[in-house]
Design an enzyme around this catalytic site. Structure first.
Site, mmCIF file in Angstrom:
data_model
loop_
_atom_site.group_PDB
_atom_site.id
_atom_site.type_symbol
_atom_site.label_atom_id
_atom_site.label_comp_id
_atom_site.label_asym_id
_atom_site.label_seq_id
_atom_site.Cartn_x
_atom_site.Cartn_y
_atom_site.Cartn_z
ATOM 1 N N GLY A 1 -0.168 1.342 -0.763
ATOM 2 C CA GLY A 1 0.159 0.972 -1.936
ATOM 3 C C GLY A 1 -0.637 1.580 -2.996
ATOM 4 O O GLY A 1 0.023 2.216 -4.186
ATOM 5 N N GLY B 1 0.200 3.426 4.655
ATOM 6 C CA GLY B 1 1.332 2.569 5.168
ATOM 7 C C GLY B 1 1.813 3.204 6.650
ATOM 8 O O GLY B 1 0.983 3.498 7.464
ATOM 9 N N LYS C 1 12.849 3.423 1.693
ATOM 10 C CA LYS C 1 13.640 3.338 0.312
ATOM 11 C C LYS C 1 13.290 4.678 -0.722
ATOM 12 O O LYS C 1 12.143 4.892 -0.780
ATOM 13 C CB LYS C 1 13.018 1.880 -0.342
ATOM 14 C CG LYS C 1 13.584 0.723 0.200
ATOM 15 C CD LYS C 1 13.252 -0.261 -0.487
ATOM 16 C CE LYS C 1 13.846 -1.835 0.025
ATOM 17 N NZ LYS C 1 12.729 -2.709 -0.684
ATOM 18 N N ARG D 1 -10.700 -0.944 8.584
ATOM 19 C CA ARG D 1 -11.162 -1.180 7.186
ATOM 20 C C ARG D 1 -12.566 -1.919 7.100
ATOM 21 O O ARG D 1 -13.327 -1.631 6.400
ATOM 22 C CB ARG D 1 -10.082 -2.141 6.563
ATOM 23 C CG ARG D 1 -8.751 -1.570 6.187
ATOM 24 C CD ARG D 1 -7.997 -2.592 5.569
ATOM 25 N NE ARG D 1 -6.935 -1.656 4.810
ATOM 26 C CZ ARG D 1 -5.600 -2.224 4.462
ATOM 27 N NH1 ARG D 1 -5.550 -3.422 4.822
ATOM 28 N NH2 ARG D 1 -4.795 -1.460 4.116
#
Ligand code: AMP
Length: 401
Positions: A380, A357, A204, A41
């Protein structure tokens, strides 16, 4: 062509020469015992900073780091190691400004040397950051002549340095990293090449429902793997043993399956699995002959026939988007399905986008990161963008039409 960047200026469109420029970055890197374990990053932020240096701007950098909760967290979440690494990479002196509210910064900026720049301490040390405080924003705006956001990973957050601050600044825009991220994700949303295969996995269903909904009309083939596949299999009354199932989402999975059918979308669900009695390193495992799993086992990865099935679709694809691992890839031997998908993406002629992710971690661990078309730096943020949600950090920069 429609784009998420319509009426948003990029740093090159702004006059920043010699100006006081506030650059919001995502320098939220993993740090263990004061050592940065992955500086991706930080390196991703360099082009925008270097451009501002080339324009002789007086630079104030800002970023959050982790989730500090209490005053004792200050040392653990300090940006000191980040400042040191930036200094090495840029060959510039980075002055850490302890107060992220920027109180008194104007005077310091007035006397800053050409080889120096300021780095605000972790913005989340200021109580106003996550509250999107207008008072904090007014403080920061008092010295900001130009505002640039290049922190893609935080662009979906209505936080002070992302949203409130730029709402008070007239000259504002995005840096090179956000520009590229949005341009790449726009290939999924607006400039879709067909056949388009979306591979969704991870733990999920609930995290991915909105993405599936928003991409429904654009995607030709949905591949559903990872633990979320079990909720879809359970929705078809296929036994899944001890596998992770979101019981309260079975109904949603049923609805999605029926929407896929009505729209003639192809859906690939696992036809075999790697199963074991428990999730443990090097546990003895077996491959099921069908999609059904008996009661003593849990599904922990996709099986070889499923990998082949996915491969057949990927060979025909022109665009592939992947978010979420195909199995519990952190624990061997359940990494194989995710690594096989990474391998197939790397060999594909399609444009490949890996959306943040854990799938990014899987691609990096497989050593194939350089073979991907685009790897998003914000999990996200990229999912929310693809869900079609307005991003506070982007909307505040959009000029009124
Ligand atoms: P997500 O954050 O939703 O992308 O989920 C990622 C997590 O899902 C990773 O930690 C994986 O280990 C986990 N995962 C994927 N497939 C399975 C599975 N079959 N059983 C248990 N965990 C899984």
């Amino acid at each position: 062509m429609k784009s998420g960047l319509t009426r948003i200026k990029s740093i090159e469109d702004l006059d920043i020469s010699g100006k006081r420029v506030f650059i919001r970055l995502d320098l939220n890197v993993p740090i263990k015992n004061q050592i940065i374990t992955d500086d991706t990053r930080i390196r991703g932020a360099l082009p925008t900073i270097q451009y501002a240096i080339s324009k002789k701007a007086k630079i104030v950098l800002a970023s959050h780091l982790g989730r500090p909760q209490k005053p004792e967290d200050r040392e653990k979440y300090s940006l000191t190691p980040v400042g040191d690494r930036l200094s090495e990479l840029l060959n510039r002196e980075i002055v850490l400004f302890e107060d992220p509210n920027g109180e008194g910064i104007k005077g310091v900026l007035g006397g800053i040397a050409s080889n120096q720049m300021l780095l605000l301490e972790n913005t989340r040390f200021a109580p106003g950051e996550e509250k999107n405080s207008m008072d904090m924003a007014a403080n920061l705006a008092s010295f900001t002549e130009v505002y640039v956001n290049d922190g893609f990973g935080a662009i979906h957050r209505a936080h002070c340095t992302v949203a409130a601050l730029p709402s008070l600044v007239t000259n504002k825009g995005i840096g090179f990293l956000i520009k590229r991220e949005i341009q790449m994700l726009d290939q999924v949303l607006y400039n879709t090449k067909h056949p388009f295969v979306a591979i969704l996995g991870g733990a999920k269903v609930s995290d991915k429902i909105d993405v599936i909904g928003n991409l429904m009309d654009r995607v030709d083939v949905f591949v559903i793997g990872g633990a979320m596949a079990f909720t879809f299999l359970a929705a078809q009354d296929i036994p899944v043993g001890k596998s992770l199932v979101e019981k309260d989402k079975i109904h949603t999975a049923k609805e999605l399956l029926s929407r896929f059918r009505h729209r003639n979308k192809k859906v690939i669900l696992p036809v075999d699995h790697v199963v074991a009695g428990q999730l443990k390193e090097d546990v003895s495992c077996q491959i099921t002959p069908t999609a059904a799993i008996s009661s003593e086992f849990m599904g922990l990865d996709i099986g070889p026939r499923t990998i082949d099935l996915i491969g057949t679709e990927l060979q025909k694809a022109s665009l592939i988007f992947w978010n979420g691992p195909m199995g519990a890839f952190e624990t061997k031997p359940f990494h194989k399905g995710s690594f096989a998908v990474a391998q197939m993406l790397s060999e594909s002629k399609a444009f490949t986008i890996v959306g943040g992710g854990d799938s990014v971690t899987a691609v990096e661990q497989s050593g194939l990161a350089s073979k991907m078309g685009h790897i998003s730096t914000g999990g996200g943020a990229s999912l929310e963008y693809l869900e079609g949600k307005a991003m506070p950090g982007l909307e505040v920069l959009r000029e009124k039409s």
